[in-house]
Write a protein that holds these residues in place. Sequence first.
Motif, PDB file in Angstrom:
ATOM      1  N   GLU A 240       0.807  -1.223   0.000  1.00 47.12           N
ATOM      2  CA  GLU A 240       0.000   0.000   0.000  1.00 47.12           C
ATOM      3  C   GLU A 240       0.841   1.274   0.000  1.00 47.12           C
ATOM      4  OE1 GLU A 240      -3.613   0.451   2.535  1.00 47.12           O
ATOM      5  OE2 GLU A 240      -2.953  -1.519   3.245  1.00 47.12           O
ATOM      6  N   TYR A 359       1.004  -0.991   9.743  1.00 41.80           N
ATOM      7  CA  TYR A 359       0.847   0.327   9.116  1.00 41.80           C
ATOM      8  C   TYR A 359       0.987   0.189   7.600  1.00 41.80           C
ATOM      9  CZ  TYR A 359       2.190   4.981   7.485  1.00 41.80           C
ATOM     10  OH  TYR A 359       2.266   6.163   6.777  1.00 41.80           O
ATOM     11  N   GLY A 361      -2.276   0.005   7.477  1.00 43.17           N
ATOM     12  CA  GLY A 361      -3.558  -0.603   7.860  1.00 43.17           C
ATOM     13  C   GLY A 361      -3.678  -0.640   9.378  1.00 43.17           C
ATOM     14  N   ASP A 362      -4.203  -1.728   9.886  1.00 40.12           N
ATOM     15  CA  ASP A 362      -4.457  -1.850  11.324  1.00 40.12           C
ATOM     16  C   ASP A 362      -3.160  -2.205  12.070  1.00 40.12           C
ATOM     17  OD1 ASP A 362      -5.499  -2.275  13.824  1.00 40.12           O
ATOM     18  OD2 ASP A 362      -6.267  -4.280  13.353  1.00 40.12           O
TER      19      ASP A 362
END
Length: 454
Positions: A240, A359, A361-362
């Motif tokens: 990401e 990181y 994300g969650d």
Amino acid sequence: MSKKRSVGNTVVVVDGGGRGSVLVDKYAESQHVERIIAIPGNDLMQINTDKPVEIHPQIKTTSTTDILDICKQEDVALVDVAQDNAVEAGLVDILTQKGILVTGPTRNAGQIEWDKAWAREFGKIEGLPQPFFKICLSTEEGLEFLKNQPDQRWFIKAALLAEGKGVLPAKNNEEAAQRVLEMRKFGDAGKVFLIEKWLQGDDGSVGEEFSTYILTDGQHYKIIGSAQDHKRVNDFDEGENTGGMGCSAPPLVLTEELLKEVEAKILCKAVLGLNKEGRPYKGVLYLGGMVVKQKGKLHPYVIEFNARWGDPEAQVIVPSLVNDLYEVGLAVAHGDISKIDFKTDGKARVVVAGASRGYPGDYSQAIGKEIYGLEDAKKVDGVKIYGAGVKKINGRYYVSGGRLFYVVGEGKTVVEARQKAYEAMSVISIDGNNLHFRTDIGWRDVERLRKGKY
Ligand code: AMP
Ligand code: GLY
């Protein structure tokens, strides 16, 4: 309000991340500065300096009234507004109206960052090299536009600030139409959006990104440096997009010749253009650029402008400035940097971001876990540590966010700088194996140097 004492001054830095940390550090180096107030700041800001750094974690960068109150109470000599939301909230305008000296752009000048539609229109008026774009005022307008376009790759972008998440790539028209529908999830930020051509070389080759930083008083400007960010979360530029997992500086893709082109075709025109528009830009202007190959030659394009230093780019550019940052900031605030003889140290730097596992994300499992080795890492020769999402309790450090800290190495070349940064990173760990960082920051230039291309 701001009494101009030559020693004993208080500077306010408005930012809480690594960018704010390196600015605090640089202001602390100034002989004119006695103490620094960081809003909101972070618990690692005291790590590199003995001068007092006071933080205000409860105050948001957009709490203009609270920030104004602090500036009045503390007889502040200079405020550095370093954060995009604060610029958008008009903090510079409010402080300036009250007679406080500020370095940073007004809300109007900062529109070049907080309104992508305005920025592209401005670029068009000034003739800046930028991708073809269409500004859309409704979903229907976007879908209709795409129907009449040849199938190709696009970027769909929310016009206003969307916490860095408003830019969506699409590999064809069908995907672009879906992305247009997704603009609704950004609420007001995505009401107006852009459909923008994916920049590529005329042989379809991908471009290479860089960013260049200037300091300007609205009329004069000086290029301070350039960097190359690594936005994807994992090695090999996979995973990401993040706020940036590390940077190297200077980026070797920007040859002297290309930098001249960047200056003549983009930076100079942008500064003059903003002035012409009645929005003189004071502070740091960040060009997010891309070089693409056309007719066998590389040419620079504007991807975006930001009204601030980059983060983590600031961590590799600000330390290279030889000048006293307080003197520079005051000159910007007074609207005349022409007498400053800007100098940089010519060193290469690499910054590696330390993040919580999970990181961007969650990463909730990492919150509260202990971080070890920060003080030891700092002792490595040619290394600096800057903080972000770290809490300090009784002299020990704990995870309190996704982006945690930054390790900066310096050297003669990017190879040496990178080796320093990773040497320091190797002594840092987090309970439960919760530390994530990329191991390949600077890979493009390290490869270039290995191949002897530079
Ligand atoms: P931003 O969120 O605006 O920083 O954009 C995210 C990333 O998308 C940039 O760093 C570029 O890699 C890429 N990007 C944005 N616009 C374009 C474009 N028109 N052509 C190619 N890449 C782009
Ligand atoms: N590192 C990218 C930014 O500061 O926007």
